[in-house]
Structures are given as structure tokens and as C-alpha cells.
Scaffold this motif. Sequence first.
Motif, PDB file in Angstrom:
ATOM      1  N   GLU A 128       0.942  -1.286  -0.111  1.00 32.99           N
ATOM      2  CA  GLU A 128      -0.057  -0.153  -0.007  1.00 32.99           C
ATOM      3  C   GLU A 128       0.780   1.231  -0.107  1.00 32.99           C
ATOM      4  O   GLU A 128       0.435   2.138  -0.704  1.00 32.99           O
ATOM      5  CB  GLU A 128      -1.068  -0.138   1.335  1.00 32.99           C
ATOM      6  CG  GLU A 128      -1.851   1.354   1.177  1.00 32.99           C
ATOM      7  CD  GLU A 128      -2.833   1.135   2.327  1.00 32.99           C
ATOM      8  OE1 GLU A 128      -3.670   1.908   2.496  1.00 32.99           O
ATOM      9  OE2 GLU A 128      -2.981  -0.093   2.969  1.00 32.99           O
ATOM     10  N   ARG A 129       1.754   1.277   0.684  1.00 32.50           N
ATOM     11  CA  ARG A 129       2.711   2.677   0.736  1.00 32.50           C
ATOM     12  C   ARG A 129       3.657   2.905  -0.378  1.00 32.50           C
ATOM     13  O   ARG A 129       3.988   3.907  -0.692  1.00 32.50           O
ATOM     14  CB  ARG A 129       3.354   2.367   2.316  1.00 32.50           C
ATOM     15  CG  ARG A 129       2.724   2.801   3.408  1.00 32.50           C
ATOM     16  CD  ARG A 129       3.538   2.842   4.626  1.00 32.50           C
ATOM     17  NE  ARG A 129       2.917   3.217   5.997  1.00 32.50           N
ATOM     18  CZ  ARG A 129       2.147   2.156   6.694  1.00 32.50           C
ATOM     19  NH1 ARG A 129       2.287   0.752   6.299  1.00 32.50           N
ATOM     20  NH2 ARG A 129       1.459   2.651   7.685  1.00 32.50           N
ATOM     21  N   LEU A 130       4.018   1.597  -0.882  1.00 30.10           N
ATOM     22  CA  LEU A 130       4.746   1.716  -2.158  1.00 30.10           C
ATOM     23  C   LEU A 130       3.923   2.130  -3.159  1.00 30.10           C
ATOM     24  O   LEU A 130       4.172   2.847  -4.169  1.00 30.10           O
ATOM     25  CB  LEU A 130       5.083   0.035  -2.518  1.00 30.10           C
ATOM     26  CG  LEU A 130       5.881  -0.042  -4.056  1.00 30.10           C
ATOM     27  CD1 LEU A 130       7.178   0.834  -3.973  1.00 30.10           C
ATOM     28  CD2 LEU A 130       5.840  -1.296  -4.361  1.00 30.10           C
ATOM     29  N   GLY A 131       2.615   1.893  -2.997  1.00 31.61           N
ATOM     30  CA  GLY A 131       1.710   2.539  -3.945  1.00 31.61           C
ATOM     31  C   GLY A 131       1.568   3.852  -3.875  1.00 31.61           C
ATOM     32  O   GLY A 131       1.317   4.479  -4.984  1.00 31.61           O
ATOM     33  N   LEU A 132       1.504   4.523  -2.828  1.00 32.24           N
ATOM     34  CA  LEU A 132       1.445   5.919  -2.614  1.00 32.24           C
ATOM     35  C   LEU A 132       2.790   6.582  -3.121  1.00 32.24           C
ATOM     36  O   LEU A 132       2.511   7.576  -3.727  1.00 32.24           O
ATOM     37  CB  LEU A 132       1.237   6.107  -1.037  1.00 32.24           C
ATOM     38  CG  LEU A 132       0.022   5.721  -0.518  1.00 32.24           C
ATOM     39  CD1 LEU A 132       0.101   5.891   1.374  1.00 32.24           C
ATOM     40  CD2 LEU A 132      -1.201   6.365  -1.018  1.00 32.24           C
ATOM     41  N   LEU A 133       3.735   5.639  -2.827  1.00 30.94           N
ATOM     42  CA  LEU A 133       4.973   6.584  -3.536  1.00 30.94           C
ATOM     43  C   LEU A 133       5.090   6.816  -4.835  1.00 30.94           C
ATOM     44  O   LEU A 133       5.335   7.615  -5.381  1.00 30.94           O
ATOM     45  CB  LEU A 133       6.194   5.570  -2.829  1.00 30.94           C
ATOM     46  CG  LEU A 133       6.732   5.654  -1.442  1.00 30.94           C
ATOM     47  CD1 LEU A 133       7.773   4.566  -1.246  1.00 30.94           C
ATOM     48  CD2 LEU A 133       7.188   7.152  -1.054  1.00 30.94           C
ATOM     49  N   GLY A 192      -4.202   4.808  -9.461  1.00 35.83           N
ATOM     50  CA  GLY A 192      -4.361   5.290  -8.106  1.00 35.83           C
ATOM     51  C   GLY A 192      -5.612   6.072  -7.847  1.00 35.83           C
ATOM     52  O   GLY A 192      -6.314   6.154  -6.749  1.00 35.83           O
ATOM     53  N   ILE A 193      -6.290   6.662  -8.825  1.00 34.46           N
ATOM     54  CA  ILE A 193      -7.468   7.482  -8.852  1.00 34.46           C
ATOM     55  C   ILE A 193      -8.728   6.691  -8.644  1.00 34.46           C
ATOM     56  O   ILE A 193      -9.504   6.678  -7.833  1.00 34.46           O
ATOM     57  CB  ILE A 193      -7.791   8.417  -9.869  1.00 34.46           C
ATOM     58  CG1 ILE A 193      -6.664   9.416  -9.962  1.00 34.46           C
ATOM     59  CG2 ILE A 193      -8.965   8.986 -10.119  1.00 34.46           C
ATOM     60  CD1 ILE A 193      -6.736  10.540  -8.612  1.00 34.46           C
ATOM     61  N   PHE A 194      -8.653   5.575  -9.601  1.00 38.97           N
ATOM     62  CA  PHE A 194     -10.009   4.663  -9.648  1.00 38.97           C
ATOM     63  C   PHE A 194      -9.848   3.286  -9.203  1.00 38.97           C
ATOM     64  O   PHE A 194     -10.736   2.626  -8.934  1.00 38.97           O
ATOM     65  CB  PHE A 194     -10.200   4.600 -11.298  1.00 38.97           C
ATOM     66  CG  PHE A 194     -10.635   5.729 -11.818  1.00 38.97           C
ATOM     67  CD1 PHE A 194     -11.754   6.494 -11.661  1.00 38.97           C
ATOM     68  CD2 PHE A 194      -9.582   6.287 -12.913  1.00 38.97           C
ATOM     69  CE1 PHE A 194     -12.010   7.737 -12.414  1.00 38.97           C
ATOM     70  CE2 PHE A 194     -10.045   7.279 -13.631  1.00 38.97           C
ATOM     71  CZ  PHE A 194     -11.079   8.124 -13.256  1.00 38.97           C
ATOM     72  N   SER A 195      -8.467   2.892  -8.269  1.00 42.28           N
ATOM     73  CA  SER A 195      -8.520   1.620  -7.900  1.00 42.28           C
ATOM     74  C   SER A 195      -7.752   1.953  -6.326  1.00 42.28           C
ATOM     75  O   SER A 195      -8.218   3.080  -5.748  1.00 42.28           O
ATOM     76  CB  SER A 195      -7.676   0.981  -8.725  1.00 42.28           C
ATOM     77  OG  SER A 195      -7.784  -0.568  -7.987  1.00 42.28           O
ATOM     78  N   THR A 196      -7.299   1.164  -5.802  1.00 41.39           N
ATOM     79  CA  THR A 196      -6.860   1.176  -4.322  1.00 41.39           C
ATOM     80  C   THR A 196      -5.156   1.396  -4.637  1.00 41.39           C
ATOM     81  O   THR A 196      -4.527   1.094  -5.401  1.00 41.39           O
ATOM     82  CB  THR A 196      -6.899  -0.122  -3.731  1.00 41.39           C
ATOM     83  OG1 THR A 196      -6.326  -1.271  -4.310  1.00 41.39           O
ATOM     84  CG2 THR A 196      -8.477  -0.334  -3.764  1.00 41.39           C
ATOM     85  N   ALA A 197      -4.546   2.032  -3.483  1.00 42.04           N
ATOM     86  CA  ALA A 197      -3.081   2.006  -3.230  1.00 42.04           C
ATOM     87  C   ALA A 197      -2.366   0.580  -3.308  1.00 42.04           C
ATOM     88  O   ALA A 197      -1.364   0.467  -3.604  1.00 42.04           O
ATOM     89  CB  ALA A 197      -2.833   2.732  -1.754  1.00 42.04           C
TER      90      ALA A 197
END
Length: 427
Positions: A29-34, A228-233
Motif C-alpha cells: 500500500e505505501r509503495l503504491g502511495l510513493l 491510483g485514482i480509480f482503484s486502491t493503493a
Amino acid sequence: MASLFSVNVANMLLPLLTVPYVVRIIGPERLGLLNFSQAYVAYFTLLINYGFDTAAVRAIAADRHNKSLVNQIFSEVMSGKALLWVLSTVIFGGITYFVEEFRAHWWLHVCTYISCLGIVLFPIWLYQAMEDLGRVAIFNTIVKVLFTFTVFIFIREPNDYIYQNLSLSIAQVLISVAAFVVALRRFDLTYTFPSIAQLLKRFKDDSTLFFTSVVATIYAGSNTFLLGIFSTAYSVGIFSAGTRIAGITQSFVSLALSQAFFPIVARAFGQGKEAGLKVVRTIFFPVVVLMTLITIGLYIIAPLFIHLFYGDQFEEAVVVLRIVSILPITLGLNNLLGVHTMINLRMDKAFFRISALASIISLSLNALLIKQLGHIGVSYSWVITEIFVILAFYVHLRSQGIQVVKLAYLREAVAFSKERIQSFRQR
């Protein structure tokens, strides 16, 4: 090419050293935010670059010994980028503050946005036009070394994930300042603030390339952002893990193939259309063979790479990597047919139209596939769009009577490759 490849190996390996350490601390999840933050800031990078980089390289490479021309273009590009950075900062601040989704992680986005200062200062386009990219590769290696050390020092617990983008941004700015100072001295540059008329002409002349970059970014660089906008982190993290090594491969193609060859091809086209086309035809088969081998390699090592560097929690990324493993081939062909051939033949408008159509296709596919398939859908969308672009470039060139792919040119390619290998051994 050879010197760039040898240095670029370090650029590939150094970021990978931090992956097993970081992802096991911060998780998907945090990798996705980065990666979402990097995709967000990439739009501002696009605005700052405008169409300057490609247009400046094309203009300087054709007559790089013209001191007056080089100084004029240098002054106009640096001034234009500085003004666009101011505009970008205002837009970035407004969106990040007023849009709740971005305000929730505003400090992360600020840490990522700092890198835009480096975009303004690093005259990679000048090194490229002067065919001095070996120095650029060294600068990039230093950035990766600084980044690697800081990651191991500062990331100790999940909430430290923010320091990854901050470390990369600071390293990029420091090296950009050094690269700027070296360029001033090495190329004996003189900055003169351009007039408003000169700047307006520069913006107008490069506008087609800018809008081409915009639409190209929509189909090639917006996948992470849209996910990131239409799915999840979490989905962004899985997609980022699956495309990481493909992205490193793309960086190699961009630095060692596109940037190294573009000024050579541009100079050849400066001598005449046939001279330029001969260079493109000569390097076509070696590039295709190399990219095919890389694609096969990526497909084979996908499970091993994901489990070794990311761990079992990223198991779904194996499918993503195998889908996007074809991208080295598509990127290589897109560069040869589009950037090297169409741009140097001044087919800017046709290049833009094809890129715009590809953007529409990409957005349509993402709208259909993200909700249903998430990161898998984005992967398929990316590959399908890239294949369409290759076919469109090829069809347009053929319609103009330009033949780049032909078996008869294979003999010249073999002779060219033997000559380059022999030259490299002698060095």
C-alpha cells in the motif's frame, strides 16, 4: 552506446538493492502511495520540459559548432523552463491544497515535487546534442548512489516511506546543480536573458512537440496515476512492483538507445534525408534483436525476480511483469519509427495525431478494464496501446513512401555491428 551501457548497469542495479529492504518494511500500500505521487508530479515535469528537450537537441545537433546558435537556444530553453516551473508550482500548490485526495498526502507530494528543480537545472538535452551522454550517465549513477545510501539510513519503519521520494528529489537537485555548472564550463556557454519575442517564438515553435508529449504521457505514463485514482493503493503497489524492472529496461532504452542515437541520427538527417534514413535502417535490426532478447529474459525471470526482491505478498505482480515484458520491443520500435524517423523528418503533426489517438484508446481501455481487472487491466491497456502506436507509425511512413524495415538492409546492419564491436575492442 558501449560506455553508456556499462555505466547504466550500475544505474539498474543500485535501485534494486533497496527494493527487498524497503518493500518488506513499507508493504504494497505505501509503495503504491510513493509511485502514485511520482505519477502525479510527472505531469508537472512534462509541463516544465515543454517540447524543449527534443526540439533543442534537433536544432543543436544539426549545427552544434555554431556557438551563437548554441548560446541562444541554451538561454531560451533555460528561461522557458524557469518560467514554466513558476507556473507549475502555482498549479501544484492549488491542486494539492484544494483537492482532498491530494491534500491527505500533501507532504509526500511536496517531497516528490522538489525533484522538479532538478528538471529545470539539468541540461540533459545539451549533453545529448553535444553527444556527451557518458557524462550524463555518470551523473545519474551518482544520484542512484546517494539515493541508495539515504534509503538505508532513513527508512526504518513503515511511516518512514516518505523519505524515499525525498531522498531521490534531494539527490537529483544536487546533481543537477553540478551538471549545470559543468555544462557552463565544458561548453563555454554564455547566458543572455532572451526577449519576450524570442521566448514567445520558442514556445510557439516547440508547441507541437509539447502537445505530443502531453498525449504520449496520457497513454504511456498515466497508468499508475489512473490506477491510483480509480482503484486502491494496493493495486498501485502491485502494478509498480510488476513494472519496476520493465521501467528500468525502459530507462536503458531511453538513455542508451534513444538519447545516444538521436543526435547521431539528427546530424545525419541534417546532411540529407537519405543519409538519415540509412542510419535508422542500419540500427533497426540490432535494436530489435537486443530488445527481443530483453523481453524474453524478463518473461522468464518474472517469478524469480518478484519473489526475490518483493516477497510473497507481491505474488500478483508476476502476471503484471509477464504482460509488460513486451514493452522493451515496443519502446525500441516506437523510438526508431517515431522519434528517430518521423521527428527528424519534421512529421511533428502526424506524430501528434497518432499520439493523440493512442491517448484516446488508452483512456478508453483503462475506463473499461481498471474497474474489472485493476492492475492486470492497466497492464493490458498499456501493451495494446503501444502496439497500436507502432503500427500507426509504420503505416504513416509507408504512406509517405518511406521504408525503414526491409530485409535487404540486414546486411548493412551486420556490417555496422561488426564495425562497432571491432572499434570497441580496440579501445
